[in-house]
Design a protein around this motif. Structure first.
Motif, mmCIF file in Angstrom:
data_model
loop_
_atom_site.group_PDB
_atom_site.id
_atom_site.type_symbol
_atom_site.label_atom_id
_atom_site.label_comp_id
_atom_site.label_asym_id
_atom_site.label_seq_id
_atom_site.Cartn_x
_atom_site.Cartn_y
_atom_site.Cartn_z
ATOM 1 N N ARG A 12 0.839 -1.176 0.000
ATOM 2 C CA ARG A 12 0.000 0.000 0.000
ATOM 3 C C ARG A 12 0.884 1.239 0.000
ATOM 4 O O ARG A 12 2.063 1.173 0.385
ATOM 5 C CB ARG A 12 -0.940 0.000 1.208
ATOM 6 C CG ARG A 12 -0.296 0.297 2.544
ATOM 7 C CD ARG A 12 -1.364 0.271 3.628
ATOM 8 N NE ARG A 12 -0.874 0.754 4.901
ATOM 9 C CZ ARG A 12 -0.196 0.027 5.770
ATOM 10 N NH1 ARG A 12 0.093 -1.219 5.491
ATOM 11 N NH2 ARG A 12 0.202 0.549 6.918
ATOM 12 N N GLN A 52 4.271 2.273 2.289
ATOM 13 C CA GLN A 52 4.930 1.118 2.907
ATOM 14 C C GLN A 52 5.848 0.504 1.876
ATOM 15 O O GLN A 52 5.420 0.099 0.805
ATOM 16 C CB GLN A 52 3.899 0.094 3.371
ATOM 17 C CG GLN A 52 4.503 -1.045 4.158
ATOM 18 C CD GLN A 52 3.442 -1.929 4.751
ATOM 19 O OE1 GLN A 52 2.513 -2.323 4.057
ATOM 20 N NE2 GLN A 52 3.575 -2.254 6.017
ATOM 21 N N ASP A 103 -1.797 -3.958 7.786
ATOM 22 C CA ASP A 103 -3.000 -3.593 7.039
ATOM 23 C C ASP A 103 -4.004 -4.748 7.131
ATOM 24 O O ASP A 103 -3.844 -5.778 6.486
ATOM 25 C CB ASP A 103 -2.622 -3.318 5.582
ATOM 26 C CG ASP A 103 -3.828 -2.920 4.739
ATOM 27 O OD1 ASP A 103 -4.957 -2.917 5.275
ATOM 28 O OD2 ASP A 103 -3.645 -2.628 3.543
ATOM 29 N N THR A 148 -7.405 -4.239 6.635
ATOM 30 C CA THR A 148 -8.642 -3.615 6.173
ATOM 31 C C THR A 148 -9.670 -4.632 5.687
ATOM 32 O O THR A 148 -10.868 -4.353 5.677
ATOM 33 C CB THR A 148 -8.352 -2.599 5.051
ATOM 34 O OG1 THR A 148 -7.571 -3.236 4.036
ATOM 35 C CG2 THR A 148 -7.577 -1.403 5.590
ATOM 36 N N GLN A 198 -2.591 -7.576 4.711
ATOM 37 C CA GLN A 198 -2.743 -7.554 3.254
ATOM 38 C C GLN A 198 -1.424 -7.430 2.505
ATOM 39 O O GLN A 198 -1.371 -7.716 1.308
ATOM 40 C CB GLN A 198 -3.626 -6.359 2.863
ATOM 41 C CG GLN A 198 -5.056 -6.456 3.364
ATOM 42 C CD GLN A 198 -5.784 -7.646 2.778
ATOM 43 O OE1 GLN A 198 -6.245 -8.516 3.502
ATOM 44 N NE2 GLN A 198 -5.867 -7.705 1.475
ATOM 45 N N THR A 199 -0.370 -7.008 3.186
ATOM 46 C CA THR A 199 0.810 -6.611 2.430
ATOM 47 C C THR A 199 2.122 -7.231 2.867
ATOM 48 O O THR A 199 3.095 -7.172 2.137
ATOM 49 C CB THR A 199 0.987 -5.074 2.514
ATOM 50 O OG1 THR A 199 1.038 -4.699 3.901
ATOM 51 C CG2 THR A 199 -0.162 -4.344 1.828
#
Length: 281
Positions: free
Chosen positions: A7, A10, A32, A34, A99-100
């Motif tokens: 994202r 980052q 993350d 989300t 997520q990352t």
């Protein structure tokens, strides 16, 4: 299932791990979550000389969830935790923290700093130090030798240790040498040492092994108190204990390196496949 694209804001920076292997290091800017999940494992395979200890394993854990992992010896439970913490690199598949953060590209140290804490079955505390000193040593702070030797705790840090001591029911043992604690108390102290580092995901490997019935009951109370405040994965064989902490949450059954069944404790206990390979009739 998810994208490896980072994202905005980052970034990976180069890092070299053991044996000169280059990993990606994520700057600690938070996880993350989300999409509501903190851990994703997709099609994970771990092969040792042709033997698949993990075989196309798919698993995800939601933020704040307490997930119990059960299964017979050799089902791949420990290897799965080794993959999550970077101790073992998967042969194939993807493993993401949030997520990352691609766990397959991070070193063990970076994964721990990112917010994944692991407690092994055997307690590892500093036995010659007091309970309080164990928590002080585990606290997130500058670990350079000079700073560690001469640093004094501020009031906020002292309050934090006091809160952890109360949570793990060792507030009346804070000056006791850790080596003199009972087996169960050492386990609680080590959980406290994890908690004081503020992990977002905690992995517990058979936390009640060797405990008395009273200690096991207290450990169930502790984990139920932590529910929702941390995401927790518990690998355990004690079915009475699992029943106490699973409540209406998910229980995942591993067998031969993959998920055999998943659902509430009542659902997996009624599953003929689980009865056949693990629980018995």
């Amino acid at each position: 299932m998810m994208s490896g694209v980072l994202r905005p804001g980052q970034q990976y920076e180069g890092a070299t791990g053991d044996q000169g292997v280059s990993y990606g290091r994520i700057k600690p800017e938070g996880v993350d979550t989300t999409h509501g999940a903190i851990l994703y494992l997709e099609d994970i395979v771990v092969s040792f000389d042709g033997f698949k200890a993990i075989n196309n394993l798919n698993l995800d854990i939601s933020v704040g969830e307490l997930r119990c992992i059960i299964g017979p010896n050799g089902a791949g439970k420990t290897t799965m935790m080794d993959v999550i913490t970077g101790k073992t690199r998967p042969t194939s598949g993807t493993a993401f923290f949030g997520q990352t953060m691609d766990l397959t590209r991070m070193s063990e140290v970076d994964i721990a700093h990112a917010g994944i804490g692991r407690k092994f079955q055997r307690p590892t505390v500093f036995e010659q130090h007091s309970v309080f000193e164990n928590l002080e040593l585990a606290m997130k702070m500058d670990k350079r030798v000079k700073t560690t030797l001469f640093a004094r705790l501020n009031s906020e840090q002292k309050d934090k240790i006091a809160a952890i001591l109360q949570l793990i029911r060792l507030d009346e043992q804070e000056q006791r040498q850790a080596g003199l604690l009972s087996h169960g108390q050492k386990q609680w102290l080590e959980i406290g040492m994890l908690l004081i580092q503020e992990p977002q995901l905690i992995l517990l490997d058979e936390p009640v092994a060797g405990m008395s019935d009273a200690e096991t009951a207290r450990t169930a109370e502790l984990l139920n108190e932590l529910r929702g405040k941390h995401s927790i994965m518990v690998v355990e064989h004690d079915m009475g204990f699992v029943t106490e902490i699973a409540q209406q949450g998910k229980v995942t059954v591993l067998h031969e390196g993959s998920v055999l069944a998943e659902g509430t404790m009542a659902q997996v206990q009624a599953d003929d496949r689980v009865i056949e390979v693990y629980l018995g009739r």
